[in-house]
Design an enzyme around this catalytic site. Structure first.
Site, PDB file in Angstrom:
ATOM      1  CG  PHE A 142      -1.835   1.267   1.143  1.00  0.00           C
ATOM      2  CD1 PHE A 142      -2.976   1.257   0.368  1.00  0.00           C
ATOM      3  CD2 PHE A 142      -1.513   2.430   1.821  1.00  0.00           C
ATOM      4  CE1 PHE A 142      -3.793   2.380   0.275  1.00  0.00           C
ATOM      5  CE2 PHE A 142      -2.315   3.554   1.745  1.00  0.00           C
ATOM      6  CZ  PHE A 142      -3.465   3.528   0.967  1.00  0.00           C
ATOM      7  CG  ASP A 227       6.006   3.849   1.415  1.00  0.00           C
ATOM      8  OD1 ASP A 227       5.997   4.626   2.392  1.00  0.00           O
ATOM      9  OD2 ASP A 227       5.012   3.654   0.701  1.00  0.00           O
ATOM     10  CE  LYS A 256      -0.017   7.084   6.198  1.00  0.00           C
ATOM     11  NZ  LYS A 256      -1.222   7.795   5.777  1.00  0.00           N
TER      12      LYS A 256
END
Length: 400
Positions: A142, A227, A256
């Site tokens: 994801f 990532d 984030k």
């Protein structure tokens, strides 16, 4: 602490599209590890916006940084460079041990940027023929929801009806480094993986996986892109999840937690020989690295530089693991923990992950379900051990 006995239906206006099937709670206020809905009911946040509020809701140090910056200048376009951007970029580069920082706003933007950098490096440095560059990714990944990113997702909900898909990606099983080695060709520019797969349910790869990827990439002349948008910046008890194996990728993709739960902030971090292939004017984002974002990002980096939050994630994660372990065989089939981040697999006889999340919501605990039977626990790093104990007790009760 008192459990919440009722739930509240989220207010949905006709012009608002809810794409993430949110839990039926309409948040109005937040502080520390707790959020409050529009009716005044409090919830312990074990969701934490998937690491976006690592330091807690409205952490005073971050609020102070924002407040101070609001009194000076808030937003400027990329036509200007504010006095906050250079300190932020320098601090983040130092934290990552790299030369350059390319600031963006969201995690998906960071991933898209990483893809562009990898392709440009493939053509300009490695010498791949024009239009032929390929990137290896892992199944179950994801990385975001843009058109290019969903093109290499195997999640039907993310992909279906969004084609035609962007070519240039090869998918191999997650956790299998030798599958990566076998997939590399002369046209491979990069390997892009999550050091720990978050959306898949906090899936931790076998020991040595990241080290082997690093070796393979070095041997074959391929970039290693990590990532770290969900796993990085303190969540797993290290500054970066790659640190768990002493591995340094060619590019870090960050987001984030970089915004401290206050603003969307993301970045790609790398050395000049890789990130420097992007020439002036070739890539950018109107508000990437804006003064407000840079002020918050700088304060987040300064907080991480002390190591306090990494240590806190390790200690609280060990506490959480000890608390969850007795539930295995009693409504829970497996628990995976990395720092203060857990994937809890629910026994189908007790319900789906979504059903358990909704039952916990009724008792004042926010968690996120994923992939059917898994509940993810990702509290802000300011949470207390006693609050974790209370949350696990609520899980025990809903599984009874």
């Amino acid at each position: 602490m008192t459990a919440v006995d009722e739930t509240t239906e989220a207010v949905t206006e006709p012009h608002v599209a809810h794409n993430y099937h949110p839990l039926p709670v309409n948040i109005a206020r937040a502080e520390g590890a707790w959020v409050t809905d529009v009716e005044g009911k409090r919830y312990l946040d074990l969701l934490a916006a998937y690491s976006a509020v690592n330091f807690g809701h409205r952490h005073p140090a971050l609020v102070a940084a924002v407040t101070e910056q609001l009194g000076r200048v808030t937003l400027v376009s990329r036509a200007f460079q504010s006095d906050r951007l250079e300190p932020f970029a320098a601090a983040l580069a130092e934290l990552a041990g790299k030369d350059l920082v390319l600031p963006m706003n969201t995690g998906a933007e960071a991933v898209e940027t990483g893809i562009k950098v990898a392709r440009a490096w493939g053509y300009r440095v490695k010498g791949i023929a024009a239009g032929k560059a390929r990137i290896i990714v892992a199944a179950g990944n994801f990385h975001g929801r843009t058109t290019t990113i969903v093109s290499f997702s195997d999640d039907e909900q993310a992909r279906d009806d969004f084609g035609p898909y962007t070519p240039g990606f090869d998918v191999v099983p997650y956790g299998d480094a030798e599958a990566i080695a076998a997939a590399i060709t002369d046209d491979t520019a990069a390997v892009l993986v999550e050091p720990i797969q978050g959306e898949a349910g906090v899936v931790i790869p076998p020991a040595g996986y990241l080290r082997r990827i690093r070796e393979i990439c070095d041997e074959r002349g391929v970039l290693f892109i990590a990532d770290e948008i969900q796993a990085g910046l303190g969540r797993v008890g290290e500054t970066f999840a790659c640190d768990r194996e002493g591995v340094v990728p060619d590019l870090y993709l960050l987001g984030k937690a970089l915004g401290g739960g206050i603003l969307p902030v993301s970045a790609v971090v790398g050395n000049t020989d890789v990130l420097g292939v992007i020439r002036p004017g070739e890539h950018g984002s109107t508000f990437g690295g804006n003064p407000l974002a840079a002020a918050v990002g700088l304060r987040v980096v300064e907080m991480l530089q002390t190591g306090e939050f990494q240590e806190r994630a390790r200690a609280l994660g060990a506490h959480l693991e000890q608390a969850l372990a007795p539930l295995i065989g009693h409504g829970v089939t497996a628990v995976r923990i990395a720092g203060l981040w857990a994937g809890v697999d629910i026994d189908p006889a007790k319900g789906t992950g979504r059903e358990i999340a909704e039952r916990l919501l009724e008792r004042g605990v926010l968690v996120k379900d994923t992939h059917g039977q898994t509940v993810r626990i990702a509290p802000p790093l300011v949470i207390r051990a006693t609050e974790l104990d209370w949350a696990v007790e609520q899980l025990k009760l809903v599984l009874a």
